[in-house]
Design a protein around this motif. Structure first.
Motif, PDB file in Angstrom:
ATOM      1  N   GLY A   1       7.459   1.525 -11.210  1.00 29.33           N
ATOM      2  CA  GLY A   1       6.478   1.324 -10.153  1.00 29.33           C
ATOM      3  C   GLY A   1       5.784  -0.020 -10.248  1.00 29.33           C
ATOM      4  O   GLY A   1       5.560  -0.690  -9.227  1.00 29.33           O
ATOM      5  N   LEU A   2       5.432  -0.448 -11.470  1.00 25.83           N
ATOM      6  CA  LEU A   2       4.786  -1.745 -11.624  1.00 25.83           C
ATOM      7  C   LEU A   2       5.722  -2.881 -11.241  1.00 25.83           C
ATOM      8  O   LEU A   2       5.322  -3.850 -10.585  1.00 25.83           O
ATOM      9  N   TYR A   3       6.993  -2.761 -11.626  1.00 26.79           N
ATOM     10  CA  TYR A   3       7.963  -3.797 -11.250  1.00 26.79           C
ATOM     11  C   TYR A   3       8.129  -3.842  -9.735  1.00 26.79           C
ATOM     12  O   TYR A   3       8.106  -4.919  -9.127  1.00 26.79           O
ATOM     13  N   LEU A   4       8.280  -2.668  -9.124  1.00 26.79           N
ATOM     14  CA  LEU A   4       8.454  -2.622  -7.673  1.00 26.79           C
ATOM     15  C   LEU A   4       7.231  -3.191  -6.961  1.00 26.79           C
ATOM     16  O   LEU A   4       7.358  -3.963  -5.995  1.00 26.79           O
ATOM     17  N   GLY A   5       6.045  -2.818  -7.428  1.00 31.27           N
ATOM     18  CA  GLY A   5       4.837  -3.332  -6.796  1.00 31.27           C
ATOM     19  C   GLY A   5       4.716  -4.837  -6.903  1.00 31.27           C
ATOM     20  O   GLY A   5       4.316  -5.514  -5.939  1.00 31.27           O
TER      21      GLY A   5
ATOM     22  N   ILE B   1       0.839  -1.204   0.000  1.00 32.36           N
ATOM     23  CA  ILE B   1       0.000   0.000   0.000  1.00 32.36           C
ATOM     24  C   ILE B   1       0.874   1.253   0.000  1.00 32.36           C
ATOM     25  O   ILE B   1       0.619   2.211  -0.743  1.00 32.36           O
ATOM     26  N   VAL B   2       1.931   1.248   0.836  1.00 31.36           N
ATOM     27  CA  VAL B   2       2.850   2.392   0.879  1.00 31.36           C
ATOM     28  C   VAL B   2       3.500   2.606  -0.485  1.00 31.36           C
ATOM     29  O   VAL B   2       3.587   3.739  -0.987  1.00 31.36           O
ATOM     30  N   ALA B   3       3.937   1.505  -1.087  1.00 30.31           N
ATOM     31  CA  ALA B   3       4.587   1.615  -2.400  1.00 30.31           C
ATOM     32  C   ALA B   3       3.607   2.129  -3.450  1.00 30.31           C
ATOM     33  O   ALA B   3       3.960   2.975  -4.285  1.00 30.31           O
ATOM     34  N   THR B   4       2.362   1.643  -3.409  1.00 28.61           N
ATOM     35  CA  THR B   4       1.365   2.057  -4.401  1.00 28.61           C
ATOM     36  C   THR B   4       1.020   3.535  -4.255  1.00 28.61           C
ATOM     37  O   THR B   4       0.994   4.286  -5.247  1.00 28.61           O
ATOM     38  N   VAL B   5       0.761   3.965  -3.022  1.00 29.52           N
ATOM     39  CA  VAL B   5       0.381   5.358  -2.798  1.00 29.52           C
ATOM     40  C   VAL B   5       1.524   6.302  -3.174  1.00 29.52           C
ATOM     41  O   VAL B   5       1.327   7.296  -3.890  1.00 29.52           O
ATOM     42  N   SER B   6       2.735   5.984  -2.688  1.00 30.11           N
ATOM     43  CA  SER B   6       3.877   6.853  -3.002  1.00 30.11           C
ATOM     44  C   SER B   6       4.164   6.851  -4.494  1.00 30.11           C
ATOM     45  O   SER B   6       4.486   7.896  -5.080  1.00 30.11           O
ATOM     46  N   GLY B   7       4.028   5.673  -5.124  1.00 30.56           N
ATOM     47  CA  GLY B   7       4.261   5.602  -6.564  1.00 30.56           C
ATOM     48  C   GLY B   7       3.265   6.414  -7.352  1.00 30.56           C
ATOM     49  O   GLY B   7       3.613   7.094  -8.328  1.00 30.56           O
ATOM     50  N   LEU B   8       1.979   6.370  -6.942  1.00 27.76           N
ATOM     51  CA  LEU B   8       0.965   7.162  -7.635  1.00 27.76           C
ATOM     52  C   LEU B   8       1.213   8.657  -7.462  1.00 27.76           C
ATOM     53  O   LEU B   8       1.029   9.440  -8.397  1.00 27.76           O
ATOM     54  N   VAL B   9       1.609   9.044  -6.251  1.00 24.83           N
ATOM     55  CA  VAL B   9       1.910  10.463  -6.018  1.00 24.83           C
ATOM     56  C   VAL B   9       3.072  10.909  -6.905  1.00 24.83           C
ATOM     57  O   VAL B   9       3.030  11.982  -7.536  1.00 24.83           O
ATOM     58  N   LEU B  10       4.122  10.087  -6.963  1.00 25.91           N
ATOM     59  CA  LEU B  10       5.265  10.419  -7.826  1.00 25.91           C
ATOM     60  C   LEU B  10       4.849  10.479  -9.289  1.00 25.91           C
ATOM     61  O   LEU B  10       5.280  11.358 -10.036  1.00 25.91           O
TER      62      LEU B  10
END
Length: 695
Positions: free
Chosen positions: A523-527, A491-500
């Motif tokens: 972002g998709l790879y990291l998620g 969730i943290v990765a998704t939210v921060s990635g979307l903000v970026l």
């Protein structure tokens, strides 16, 4: 001079500075070509050689007929001709600029606007730039006075001739009575004086320049008094003094009197009060006459921010000039230090190199030095908070002190905790500044450079690399700490990635078209890595489709915005939508050429390539240590993969993307080398712990 009571009227102008980048050099003819075309252009020297049809017994008519086979229609005794239009067209076809010589005058003529040009900067040779803004595509200006009769004899001036200001004013009054609505004057005396500078003493040159400048201002004041309701007077410098260029001051002053209060000039091209681009002037002129701007012009009309102050503008210009002039003294040594430190670390790690002194001291100092180098980007971000304009020596002393202190303090933490916080400190302040107006980014040595004119707003390639590398490193190490608690970390990765993603994509924020694809892919790879989604053809295809759909959505939203709010990518989408493939081809060509140029000559490209070579060399020669490091810190492969994918996309899709890749890769290579140095030390001890506490 605005403090002189004689020139208080200068304070009534809306003012700014103009970026002078062209398709060639800073020569006045290229600047004038760019101003007239609304796109970065270049003209050959023949572009200076306009003449009146009555000059030298009609010599220009004979030349025109010889070159074209016929004469233009509707010529008068006051018409001005430039017979070398084919040369101008061929020059821009060869450079693939998209510029159309005479386009401004042609569009004005089609809408019934009469034009005139007057003045010159002749010396021993002809130099007449004003007709370049008023001529149509056949090289014709209906009215003009650009010959020797517009000059007066002056015995104590180099060359013996100066502009006849009173005659210029009289011509303007007559043309206005005849319905001429667009007049371009070339005062020319400053340019004339500059051509004789080499044969003069500096004191004499300074004396004459002050005199010419004062008389020029007096003449502008007299011209301003002729203004009627609805008139506008725009004063532009097409060239810069040699001493300014030598000091790397490349922004030219521009003044506008429009019958309203003073303020700061700006445009949709720059989005910065007080700063415009030379490509904005032709679209502005057409807009003033209520004429639609043709698609061949890429600039945007000027506007005035009425609450701006002149004092603040000149302070801002001083900052921009200072950063541009001193940037090489900061960034080149930084890149050199990074390369030196990385090579030294690799030499230490390679088992076949036996240099006694190197094998004794670097393992203790190299991790500290490498950590300190990762502190440089965030420290440079906050450097604009320092008062004044620090010289490079002072900047380096500050960097040495702050980065060393930070590296020492954070180095006392466990490995994963240390690099987690280095990553967070690199990307989070950068994002927060970008979301709140980017005041720090726009004044940072790693920010974009408005003097060069490649970018005026948003986030540049350097800090996009820092954003990518720091974010990927910190999120991957956070996932390592979370262990089985992957859902919360996801969730943290998704939210921060979307903000970026929103930040880099939105025209009013980061405005980085290449960043859309970079952060979507990364972002998709990291998620997928963090949440444990398996990599298969099905998931990869689905993720790629989602990324492509997201990118298209952002591009469409950008395109649908008003022209003044669009970024350059929004305007490029507009060209694509109308099928302007020649312009799309020019955009692609410019981006490929820029990347290739940087690959061949940039310090950043050398850093990137050296980093890749060193990483491959160490990985192949220190396999056992690498395996132990990955086993100890399973978050590192996620960080490496995310940074690698983002860097590849940046190089492939973003102009100057190799700069982004060079800085992003540091956030993978430095932790890797520091971890290997730790593993090498641990392997020499009889016992060591297999786990490293995160906090």
């Amino acid at each position: 001079m605005s403090r002189n009571s004689e020139f208080l009227w200068l304070k009534e102008a809306a003012i700014g500075v103009m970026n002078t980048r062209t398709a060639a050099s800073l020569q006045d003819i290229h600047t004038t070509a760019t101003i007239a075309s609304g796109v970065r252009a270049a003209y050959p020297e023949q572009g200076r050689r306009s003449s009146g049809v009555a000059e030298q017994n009609g010599k220009i008519l004979r030349q025109y007929r010889q070159l074209h086979g016929t004469l233009p229609v509707n010529l008068t005794e006051e018409s001005i001709l430039l017979p070398y239009i084919p040369s101008l067209e061929k020059e821009n076809e060869w450079r693939n600029t998209g510029a159309i010589p005479g386009l401004l005058g042609e569009v004005l003529e089609q809408h019934g606007i009469q034009r005139a040009s007057a003045g010159n900067s002749d010396t021993d040779s002809i130099s007449r730039l004003a007709p370049l803004l008023t001529m149509n595509r056949q090289g014709v200006t209906p009215y003009g006075a650009v010959g020797a009769d517009i000059l007066r004899d002056v015995s104590d001036f180099p060359g013996g001739r100066r502009i006849d200001g009173e005659r210029l004013l009289a011509k303007a009054a007559t043309w206005r009575q005849n319905g001429v609505r667009f007049i371009v004057f070339e005062h020319g005396d400053l340019a004339r004086l500059a051509r004789y500078r080499q044969g003069m003493s500096e004191s004499r040159y300074a004396e004459l320049r002050a005199s010419v400048l004062r008389e020029t201002l007096v003449w502008i004041g007299a011209l301003r008094k002729q203004m009627q309701a609805g008139d506008r007077l725009l004063v532009v410098s097409a060239s810069l003094p040699a001493e300014a260029i030598a000091q790397k001051k490349r922004l030219a002053p521009i003044f506008l009197w429009d019958g309203q209060s003073s303020g700061l000039l700006t445009s949709g091209t720059t989005r910065r009060p007080g700063l415009i681009a030379n490509i904005d002037i032709a679209p502005t002129i057409l807009t003033w006459f209520g004429i639609p701007v043709p698609s061949e012009m890429k600039g945007l009309p000027l506007s005035v921010v009425r609450e701006g102050g002149q004092t603040e503008l000149w302070q801002e210009v001083e900052k921009m000039d200072h950063i541009y002039a001193t940037r090489p003294a900061i960034l080149y040594p930084y890149v050199g230090l990074v390369v030196f430190s990385l090579i030294l670390a690799v030499v230490t790690l390679l088992p076949w190199i036996r240099i006694r002194c190197l094998r004794w001291w670097p393992p203790a100092l190299l991790p500290f030095g490498l950590r300190a180098l990762l502190f440089v980007p965030p420290v440079l971000l906050f450097l604009p908070l320092m008062p004044g304009l620090p010289e490079p020596t002072v900047v380096w002393l500050l960097l040495l002190g702050i980065c060393s202190t930070g590296a020492y303090a954070i180095g006392r933490l466990p490995f994963a905790t240390c690099f987690f916080w280095i990553g967070v400190l690199s990307w989070l302040p950068l994002l927060l500044d970008g979301l709140s107006g980017a005041e720090l980014i726009k004044h940072s040595y790693l920010g974009y450079d408005p003097v060069i004119g490649a970018r005026y707003y948003g986030i540049g390639n350097e800090y996009m690399g820092v954003l990518l590398g720091g974010w990927a490193l910190s999120l991957a190490l956070l996932a390592e700490y979370a262990g089985l608690r992957r859902r919360g970390c996801g969730i943290v990765a998704t939210v921060s990635g979307l903000v970026l993603l929103v930040y880099v994509a939105w025209p009013g924020l980061g405005s980085k078209a290449g960043g859309i694809f970079v952060f979507l892919a990364a972002g998709l790879y990291l998620g997928m890595r963090i949440t444990g989604i398996p990599f298969s053809w099905r998931t990869i295809t689905l993720a790629s489709g989602m990324a492509l759909a997201g990118a298209v959505l952002f591009l469409i939203v950008n395109y649908r915005l008003p022209a003044v709010d669009q970024s350059h990518i929004g305007r490029a989408v507009g060209e694509l939508m109308v099928g302007n493939w020649s312009e799309i081809g020019r955009i692609v060509e410019r981006k490929v050429a820029m990347n290739w140029k940087l690959i061949l000559s940039s310090a950043w490209s050398r850093l990137f390539l050296i980093s890749l070579v060193l990483a491959a060399l160490v990985a192949s020669r220190r396999r056992a240590e690498s395996q132990r490091l990955i086993a100890r810190h399973p978050g590192l492969p996620t960080a490496f993969g995310t940074i690698g994918i983002g860097s590849i996309v940046a190089v492939l899709l973003n102009d100057s993307g190799i700069i982004t890749a060079a800085l992003a890769v540091l956030y993978a290579l430095v932790p890797y080398i520091c971890g290997l140095l730790d593993e090498t030390k641990l392997s020499k001890k009889p016992e060591h712990s297999e786990q490293d506490s995160f906090s």
